[in-house]
Design an enzyme around this catalytic site. Structure first.
Site, short mmCIF file in Angstrom:
data_model
loop_
_atom_site.label_atom_id
_atom_site.label_comp_id
_atom_site.label_asym_id
_atom_site.label_seq_id
_atom_site.Cartn_x
_atom_site.Cartn_y
_atom_site.Cartn_z
N SER A 96 -3.35 -32.79 8.41
CA SER A 96 -3.87 -31.41 6.77
C SER A 96 -2.80 -30.88 6.59
CB SER A 96 -3.67 -30.21 8.45
OG SER A 96 -3.29 -29.88 9.18
N CYS A 97 -2.67 -29.53 6.44
CA CYS A 97 -1.57 -29.11 5.46
C CYS A 97 -0.21 -29.38 5.33
CB CYS A 97 -1.55 -27.53 5.32
SG CYS A 97 -0.45 -26.90 4.27
N PRO A 98 0.04 -29.72 4.65
CA PRO A 98 0.03 -30.36 2.91
C PRO A 98 -0.13 -31.25 2.45
CG PRO A 98 2.85 -29.71 3.85
CD PRO A 98 2.17 -30.44 5.01
#
Ligand code: FAD
Lengths: 401, 85
Positions: free
Chosen positions: B21-23
């Site tokens: 997930s993010c980033p």
């Protein structure tokens, strides 16, 4: 006697975990190298607004009575014999261990960075460095301000951009905007790594005249010519460099040694949070290699997940992130996502900025674990929606309670 | 990220960025690129479809080669050759 749990690290993750474990079942020891607990997000405001928040507390006082606090640095963790050795030579046997040692700045990875850091300060190391950066910004009188991260691993992914936004706001308020070139550099393909969020912030940057240098992965800094050079072959000549250092995991030797990667991050199962191949051994927070943001909110949710696992209940950490994002001029937004739900666009507003500021005092209460039910409801209400096409398991934040 | 080196004629690094997930996977790719040498092969596994345009942009910018990008039952497998550092 209850099961002996040693928690190495007394930061955001370690403290919440220690306070969440049932004293009737667990005999809990927190081992931390520092007696002081720093609320790290405050460094942003110390560096860019000259704020003097009460950013530190005595770690011992943040822990519930039943938790034993030992101020000492772990130097060796033997996961086979279940013993932690410290710098003072003490040895702690355990039945279960949780490593929550965060990550430390390592300017030595980039030639020239230590010199730049020592001269101008930065906002990811400690209060003294953040105060130094505030002084550098006060002394700045026009020229080029270059803000960015020196490596892809960073605490709180919005923080590099927050620095750029707040620096731009500051020079504008000081009447120096006309004389200032603002450059933001990033190793990513766009200003904010997640594309939907980038669609929100990039237009704001352009409107404020902040130049963006994408794919700028810092190779070295040459202080004598005031130049930052990238691996990709670009360069920025600065007057004021604001460079976020690379980070590494804690300086601890592990047995077996293959539980950490090249940058000393613990190789951790992304859903169970178990250290690779070791029973009743977990890693939480910035010190793990989880494929999610390095943030206090993650450390918090991971601590709750591990508390559940230690209590013998099944758990799946969802990779939930929830990072507040100050875009300057009194507005803020949040970056919310999980393993199953990609980050979505969230427009900045004044209310979201106020929520971010409120987080500062909520943080200290949250460490005690007493307002956990409020957090559980909040995280449920703000849960991101799983991507329809992924076909993966639905978000199970509820299993973190 | 789970990085392993397998036995190939040229150094071949598998970077498992699935479910990142993010980033996101580009973090893992950037880290692998930092450690690479000319001639290395990086095989990136991802589930985030956004990785496709990012890889092309990365290759254009850095002057490296995207050898192939395949979809294997929802797992995107990209093979990259480091020709420039
Ligand atoms: C400028 C900035 C802004 C941020 N903004 C946000 C934000 O808005 N929201 C958010 O959620 N997060 C934010 N963060 C990130 C957040 O502060 C961290 O992700 C969080 O503190 C990580 O928690 P942790 O428990 O993993 O590690 P830490 O809180 O860093 O704690 C690590 C602990 O381990 C101890 N330790 C280290 N090595 C050893 C050793 N060898 N032996 C024993 N103990 C050891 C340390 O003394 C410390 O007690 C920000 C960070 C910065 C720098």
């Amino acid at each position: 006697m209850g099961e002996r749990v040693v928690i190495v690290g007394g930061g955001a993750g370690g403290t919440i975990l220690a306070n969440s474990l049932d004293p009737k079942r667990f005999d809990v020891t927190v081992l931390a190298s520092s007696p002081v607990h720093l609320f790290q997000p405050a460094l942003l405001y110390v560096a860019f607004t000259g704020a003097h928040p009460r950013a530190t507390r005595d770690e011992h006082r943040l822990l519930r009575r039943h938790v034993r606090f030992v101020q000492d640095a772990a130097t060796k963790v033997d996961l086979t014999d279940k013993v932690v050795t410290t710098s003072s030579g003490a040895r702690f046997g355990y039945d279960a261990i949780v490593v929550a040692t965060g990550m430390a700045p390592d300017p030595s990875q980039i030639p020239g960075l230590a010199e730049v850091d020592a001269r101008f300060g930065d906002y990811h190391t400690d209060l003294a460095q953040a105060e130094k950066l505030w002084s550098s910004l006060q002394a700045f009188n026009g020229g080029t301000i270059a803000v960015g991260q020196a490596s892809p691993i960073v605490k709180c992914p919005p923080s590099p951009l927050e620095g750029a936004f707040l620096a731009e706001e500051l020079v504008t308020r000081r009447g120096l905007r006309e004389k200032t070139r603002m450059v933001f550099f990033t190793p990513y393909p766009r200003a904010y790594p997640s594309a939907p969020m980038n669609e929100v912030v990039e237009p704001i940057m352009r409107a404020r005249g902040i130049e963006i240098m994408e794919f700028f992965d810092v190779d070295r800094i040459e202080p004598e010519t005031r130049t930052i050079r990238s691996i990709e072959g670009d360069e920025i000549v600065y007057d004021l460099p604001i460079v976020i250092p690379p980070f590494v995991g804690a300086d601890i030797t592990y047995e077996p040694c293959d539980v950490v990667n090249e940058d000393r991050f613990l190789i951790t199962d992304k859903e169970t949070l178990q250290i690779k191949g070791v029973d009743r051994a977990f890693a939480i927070g910035d010190g793990s290699n989880l494929p999610t943001s390095k943030a206090g909110v993650g450390a918090h949710l991971e601590a709750k997940a591990v508390a559940t696992a230690l209590a013998g209940r099944p758990v799946r950490f969802t990779g939930r992130t929830h990072c507040p994002f100050d875009v300057g001029y009194g507005r803020g937004t949040f970056v919310i996502g999980s393993y199953d739900a990609p980050v979505v666009k969230a427009r900045p507003s004044r209310v979201k900025r106020l929520m971010k500021m409120a987080f500062e005092w909520i943080y200290w209460i949250s460490l005690s674990g007493v307002i956990e039910p409020v957090f559980t409801v909040y995280f449920k209400l703000t849960a991101p929606k799983p991507a329809p096409a992924s076909g993966s398991v639905p978000d199970s934040s509820s299993s973190l309670t | 990220m789970d990085e392993t080196t397998t036995q190939h004629a040229t150094p071949h690094t598998v970077v498992d960025s699935r479910g990142s997930s993010c980033p996101g996977p580009i973090t893992d790719l950037t880290l692998a690129y930092r450690r690479s040498k000319v001639g290395d092969i990086i095989e990136l596994w991802a589930t985030d479809p956004g990785v496709r345009p990012d890889l092309q942009a990365w290759a254009r910018k850095t002057g490296n080669k995207v050898v192939s990008v395949d979809d294997e039952d929802g797992k995107i497998v990209a093979v990259l050759e480091i020709v420039k550092r």
